[in-house]
Motif scaffolding. Structure first.
Motif, PDB file in Angstrom:
ATOM      1  N   LEU A  94       0.795  -1.096   0.127  1.00 14.45           N
ATOM      2  CA  LEU A  94       0.077  -0.071  -0.114  1.00 14.45           C
ATOM      3  C   LEU A  94       0.725   1.363  -0.027  1.00 14.45           C
ATOM      4  CD1 LEU A  94      -2.663  -1.281   2.547  1.00 14.45           C
ATOM      5  CD2 LEU A  94      -3.156  -0.849  -0.073  1.00 14.45           C
ATOM      6  N   THR A  95       2.027   1.289   0.758  1.00 11.03           N
ATOM      7  CA  THR A  95       2.704   2.279   0.943  1.00 11.03           C
ATOM      8  C   THR A  95       3.714   2.804  -0.446  1.00 11.03           C
ATOM      9  OG1 THR A  95       3.631   1.765   3.218  1.00 11.03           O
ATOM     10  CG2 THR A  95       5.023   3.192   1.855  1.00 11.03           C
ATOM     11  N   PHE A  96       3.876   1.490  -1.032  1.00 14.48           N
ATOM     12  CA  PHE A  96       4.428   1.531  -2.689  1.00 14.48           C
ATOM     13  C   PHE A  96       3.227   2.181  -3.578  1.00 14.48           C
ATOM     14  CE2 PHE A  96       5.144  -0.283  -6.787  1.00 14.48           C
ATOM     15  CZ  PHE A  96       6.631   0.025  -6.933  1.00 14.48           C
ATOM     16  N   THR A  97       2.223   1.712  -3.438  1.00 16.44           N
ATOM     17  CA  THR A  97       1.014   2.356  -4.304  1.00 16.44           C
ATOM     18  C   THR A  97       0.864   3.828  -4.084  1.00 16.44           C
ATOM     19  OG1 THR A  97       0.048  -0.055  -4.016  1.00 16.44           O
ATOM     20  CG2 THR A  97      -1.167   1.866  -5.113  1.00 16.44           C
ATOM     21  N   ALA A  98       0.804   4.115  -2.754  1.00 13.97           N
ATOM     22  CA  ALA A  98       0.681   5.447  -2.433  1.00 13.97           C
ATOM     23  C   ALA A  98       1.745   6.569  -3.004  1.00 13.97           C
ATOM     24  CB  ALA A  98       0.959   5.729  -0.909  1.00 13.97           C
ATOM     25  N   ASN A  99       3.079   6.008  -2.744  1.00 14.14           N
ATOM     26  CA  ASN A  99       4.311   6.691  -3.504  1.00 14.14           C
ATOM     27  C   ASN A  99       4.114   6.758  -4.894  1.00 14.14           C
ATOM     28  OD1 ASN A  99       5.208   7.106  -0.920  1.00 14.14           O
ATOM     29  ND2 ASN A  99       6.897   5.510  -0.813  1.00 14.14           N
ATOM     30  N   LEU A 100       3.493   5.769  -5.544  1.00 14.86           N
ATOM     31  CA  LEU A 100       3.275   5.782  -7.086  1.00 14.86           C
ATOM     32  C   LEU A 100       2.360   6.687  -7.436  1.00 14.86           C
ATOM     33  CD1 LEU A 100       4.918   3.994  -9.173  1.00 14.86           C
ATOM     34  CD2 LEU A 100       2.935   2.497  -9.296  1.00 14.86           C
ATOM     35  N   ARG A 101       1.392   6.657  -6.715  1.00 16.66           N
ATOM     36  CA  ARG A 101       0.114   7.762  -6.969  1.00 16.66           C
ATOM     37  C   ARG A 101       0.785   9.124  -7.048  1.00 16.66           C
ATOM     38  NH1 ARG A 101      -5.533   6.794  -4.187  1.00 16.66           N
ATOM     39  NH2 ARG A 101      -6.246   5.192  -5.211  1.00 16.66           N
ATOM     40  N   GLU A 102       1.756   9.332  -5.821  1.00 19.64           N
ATOM     41  CA  GLU A 102       2.335  10.805  -5.923  1.00 19.64           C
ATOM     42  C   GLU A 102       3.155  10.870  -6.919  1.00 19.64           C
ATOM     43  OE1 GLU A 102       4.014  11.493  -1.862  1.00 19.64           O
ATOM     44  OE2 GLU A 102       1.915  11.317  -1.236  1.00 19.64           O
ATOM     45  N   PHE A 103       3.948  10.157  -7.440  1.00 19.23           N
ATOM     46  CA  PHE A 103       4.915  10.261  -8.428  1.00 19.23           C
ATOM     47  C   PHE A 103       3.990  10.505  -9.608  1.00 19.23           C
ATOM     48  CE2 PHE A 103       8.647   8.158  -6.641  1.00 19.23           C
ATOM     49  CZ  PHE A 103       9.758   9.066  -7.359  1.00 19.23           C
ATOM     50  N   ARG A 104       2.965   9.807  -9.946  1.00 18.53           N
ATOM     51  CA  ARG A 104       2.130  10.282 -10.956  1.00 18.53           C
ATOM     52  C   ARG A 104       1.667  11.426 -11.113  1.00 18.53           C
ATOM     53  NH1 ARG A 104      -0.586   4.226 -11.830  1.00 18.53           N
ATOM     54  NH2 ARG A 104       1.148   3.132 -12.851  1.00 18.53           N
ATOM     55  N   ALA A 105       1.198  12.009  -9.908  1.00 22.12           N
ATOM     56  CA  ALA A 105       0.463  13.269 -10.000  1.00 22.12           C
ATOM     57  C   ALA A 105       1.605  14.395  -9.798  1.00 22.12           C
ATOM     58  CB  ALA A 105      -0.283  13.378  -8.489  1.00 22.12           C
ATOM     59  N   THR A 106       2.830  14.072  -9.402  1.00 19.75           N
ATOM     60  CA  THR A 106       3.828  15.146  -9.481  1.00 19.75           C
ATOM     61  C   THR A 106       4.322  15.166 -11.051  1.00 19.75           C
ATOM     62  OG1 THR A 106       4.419  14.454  -7.243  1.00 19.75           O
ATOM     63  CG2 THR A 106       6.053  15.868  -8.277  1.00 19.75           C
ATOM     64  N   TYR A 107       4.380  14.223 -11.715  1.00 19.77           N
ATOM     65  CA  TYR A 107       5.242  14.092 -12.940  1.00 19.77           C
ATOM     66  C   TYR A 107       4.088  13.538 -13.860  1.00 19.77           C
ATOM     67  CZ  TYR A 107       9.207  14.219  -9.833  1.00 19.77           C
ATOM     68  OH  TYR A 107      10.177  14.531  -9.121  1.00 19.77           O
ATOM     69  N   PRO A 108       3.132  14.561 -14.387  1.00 24.08           N
ATOM     70  CA  PRO A 108       2.102  14.211 -15.321  1.00 24.08           C
ATOM     71  C   PRO A 108       2.559  13.987 -16.802  1.00 24.08           C
ATOM     72  CG  PRO A 108       1.672  16.325 -14.727  1.00 24.08           C
ATOM     73  CD  PRO A 108       3.035  15.979 -13.954  1.00 24.08           C
ATOM     74  N   THR A 109       3.485  14.499 -17.004  1.00 22.71           N
ATOM     75  CA  THR A 109       3.812  14.697 -18.557  1.00 22.71           C
ATOM     76  C   THR A 109       4.918  13.466 -19.003  1.00 22.71           C
ATOM     77  OG1 THR A 109       5.682  16.156 -18.522  1.00 22.71           O
ATOM     78  CG2 THR A 109       3.515  16.895 -18.927  1.00 22.71           C
ATOM     79  N   ALA A 110       4.882  13.130 -19.906  1.00 18.98           N
ATOM     80  CA  ALA A 110       5.670  11.666 -20.580  1.00 18.98           C
ATOM     81  C   ALA A 110       7.346  12.332 -20.244  1.00 18.98           C
ATOM     82  CB  ALA A 110       5.732  11.528 -21.932  1.00 18.98           C
ATOM     83  N   ALA A 111       7.816  13.660 -20.627  1.00 19.93           N
ATOM     84  CA  ALA A 111       9.061  13.967 -20.293  1.00 19.93           C
ATOM     85  C   ALA A 111       9.405  13.780 -19.000  1.00 19.93           C
ATOM     86  CB  ALA A 111       9.338  15.405 -20.762  1.00 19.93           C
ATOM     87  N   GLU A 112       8.601  14.427 -18.110  1.00 22.21           N
ATOM     88  CA  GLU A 112       8.589  14.379 -16.576  1.00 22.21           C
ATOM     89  C   GLU A 112       8.955  12.996 -16.006  1.00 22.21           C
ATOM     90  OE1 GLU A 112       6.499  18.783 -15.217  1.00 22.21           O
ATOM     91  OE2 GLU A 112       5.347  16.784 -15.529  1.00 22.21           O
ATOM     92  N   GLN A 113       7.988  12.002 -16.541  1.00 26.40           N
ATOM     93  CA  GLN A 113       7.978  10.832 -16.013  1.00 26.40           C
ATOM     94  C   GLN A 113       9.422  10.065 -16.397  1.00 26.40           C
ATOM     95  OE1 GLN A 113       4.516   9.036 -17.662  1.00 26.40           O
ATOM     96  NE2 GLN A 113       3.082   9.959 -16.511  1.00 26.40           N
ATOM     97  N   ALA A 114       9.996  10.541 -17.600  1.00 23.67           N
ATOM     98  CA  ALA A 114      11.226   9.913 -17.753  1.00 23.67           C
ATOM     99  C   ALA A 114      12.060  10.243 -16.507  1.00 23.67           C
ATOM    100  CB  ALA A 114      12.054  10.327 -19.058  1.00 23.67           C
ATOM    101  N   VAL A 115      12.172  11.726 -16.123  1.00 27.65           N
ATOM    102  CA  VAL A 115      12.958  12.013 -14.964  1.00 27.65           C
ATOM    103  C   VAL A 115      12.640  11.488 -13.726  1.00 27.65           C
ATOM    104  CG1 VAL A 115      13.676  14.225 -13.673  1.00 27.65           C
ATOM    105  CG2 VAL A 115      13.232  14.267 -16.156  1.00 27.65           C
ATOM    106  N   ALA A 116      11.558  11.020 -13.573  1.00 27.73           N
ATOM    107  CA  ALA A 116      10.967  10.304 -12.425  1.00 27.73           C
ATOM    108  C   ALA A 116      11.651   9.109 -12.416  1.00 27.73           C
ATOM    109  CB  ALA A 116       9.497  10.504 -12.103  1.00 27.73           C
ATOM    110  N   TYR A 117      11.504   8.492 -13.456  1.00 31.61           N
ATOM    111  CA  TYR A 117      11.895   7.078 -13.694  1.00 31.61           C
ATOM    112  C   TYR A 117      13.602   6.974 -13.185  1.00 31.61           C
ATOM    113  CZ  TYR A 117      12.943   2.419 -15.768  1.00 31.61           C
ATOM    114  OH  TYR A 117      13.421   1.372 -15.957  1.00 31.61           O
TER     115      TYR A 117
END
Ligand SMILES: [Zn+2]
Ligand SMILES: [Zn+2]
Length: 377
Positions: free
Chosen positions: A202-225
């Protein structure tokens, strides 16, 4: 052609005004359902209550249609919110009217005000539950926080099972912080069977949700990854990753939270120790304690206090990590400061006899002067 006809029928200057039977004008040719759907869309996108009231001023028919339950039920959270400085009986009536017509935001807003600000816990609690039954995510989270802390219900008894259920409901409805609280309950066996592995998931899912909300665009998601790959523990951290505090969590979770913060800054709680009631340390939460030592303290410093795990997690990442001092450290500093103050007091006490002597001398001098003065006749 219609416009030409209208131009031809323009009244002469100085002519007596024509009595208009139906003030809706061109709207009278439109079906009422269409006007209702337009007004519903307008109320759901309104930024403030005045947007709704301005429409009511157009004509009597619009005034009647705006108060239709379909329009009121769809009104946005901003449309049914009030600032603390404008809180009055009319605002109370407006929120009651919206809430009674099924607006979940109005029920939640009014419930929070009655519960925390006005001391009407029973009324506020029933309003909050009405909003929960409407599927309001913030109301479900707020009710969970009340159960979690045992605030003013059932003899202030904490009810972790009800809290865990409502955290789960709020998380399903999309509340960002509720999942972290649910993970905390599962990891520590609060109200539910303790399951460390499920809590980690559940903690992992909560962190993942925050990642997705913080980095919504594809370019930002690459940085997050790239960040996740370089920091393997950031997705399993119980307090969340420092690089992911979504904008939606940095600001006010709901206009009701802003109302509470502004209300208690204008009407501060009585200063301790008369009533040891403090606010949640998360600046954008606004919930006050309803009894002494109600909220859980920061396990490191023991000073900051939080209504929920999500508030603690956010506050830790938004600045408390820099100001948090371990309990033993600030206790040692306090003892050292106390010793210095006592030493200063001792030095002052040593100097006191000289002062007293001086004052005694001064008094004696005065006495001498008085003795030398002529006696009154
Ligand atoms: Zn702390
Ligand atoms: Zn809080």
């Amino acid at each position: 052609m219609v416009s030409l006809c209208l131009q031809a029928k323009r009244p002469r200057v100085g002519a007596a005004p024509r009595v208009v039977a139906n003030q809706m004008g061109a709207f009278e040719v439109l079906p009422q359902e269409l006007i209702l759907s337009v007004l519903t869309a307008l109320s759901s996108a309104a930024d403030k209550p005045a947007d709704l009231f301005n429409v009511m001023l157009v004509c009597q028919e619009f005034c009647r249609l705006v108060t239709n339950p379909q329009v009121i039920r769809a009104a946005s959270a901003a449309c049914v919110s009030v600032l603390p400085r404008r809180w009055c009986a009319a605002a109370d009536r407006f929120l009651r009217f919206c809430g009674d017509n099924g607006n979940a935001d109005a029920n939640f807003f009014l419930g929070m005000i009655q519960f925390y600000c006005l001391g009407l816990q029973t009324h506020g609690w029933s309003r909050m539950l009405m909003a929960v039954r409407s599927g309001h995510a913030h109301a479900a989270f707020a009710a969970a926080v009340v159960y979690y802390n045992g605030s003013c219900i059932d003899h202030n008894q904490r009810q972790p099972l009800a809290a865990a259920n409502l955290f789960a409901l709020a998380a399903c409805r999309g509340h960002m912080g509720a999942l972290r609280d649910l993970a905390f309950c599962v990891s520590n066996g609060l109200g539910v069977r303790q399951d460390a592995e499920a809590g980690r998931r559940l903690t992992f899912t909560a962190n993942l949700r925050e990642f997705r909300a913080t980095y919504p665009t594809a370019a930002e998601q690459a940085v997050a990854y790239a960040h996740v790959v370089g920091n393997p523990g950031c997705l399993t951290s119980e307090l969340g990753c420092f690089t992911t505090v979504p904008a939606s969590l940095r600001g006010w979770a709901h206009p009701a939270n802003r109302f509470l913060c502004d209300w208690f800054s204008a009407n501060p709680l009585p200063f301790p120790p008369r009533r040891l009631l403090l606010m949640c340390s998360m600046p954008t939460c606004g919930r006050p304690e309803t009894r002494g030592l109600e909220y859980r303290r920061c396990p490191v410093c023991g000073i900051a206090r939080y209504c929920s795990r999500s508030c603690q997690s956010l506050h830790w990442r938004m600045g408390h990590t820099r100001e948090c001092v371990p309990t033993h450290q600030w206790l040692m500093e306090a003892i050292a400061n106390h010793a210095v103050v006592n030493a200063d007091d001792g030095a002052n006490a040593a100097a006191m006899p000289a002062v007293n002597n001086n004052s005694a001398t001064h008094h004696n001098n005065l006495g001498g002067a008085a003795a030398d003065a002529p006696a009154p006749k």
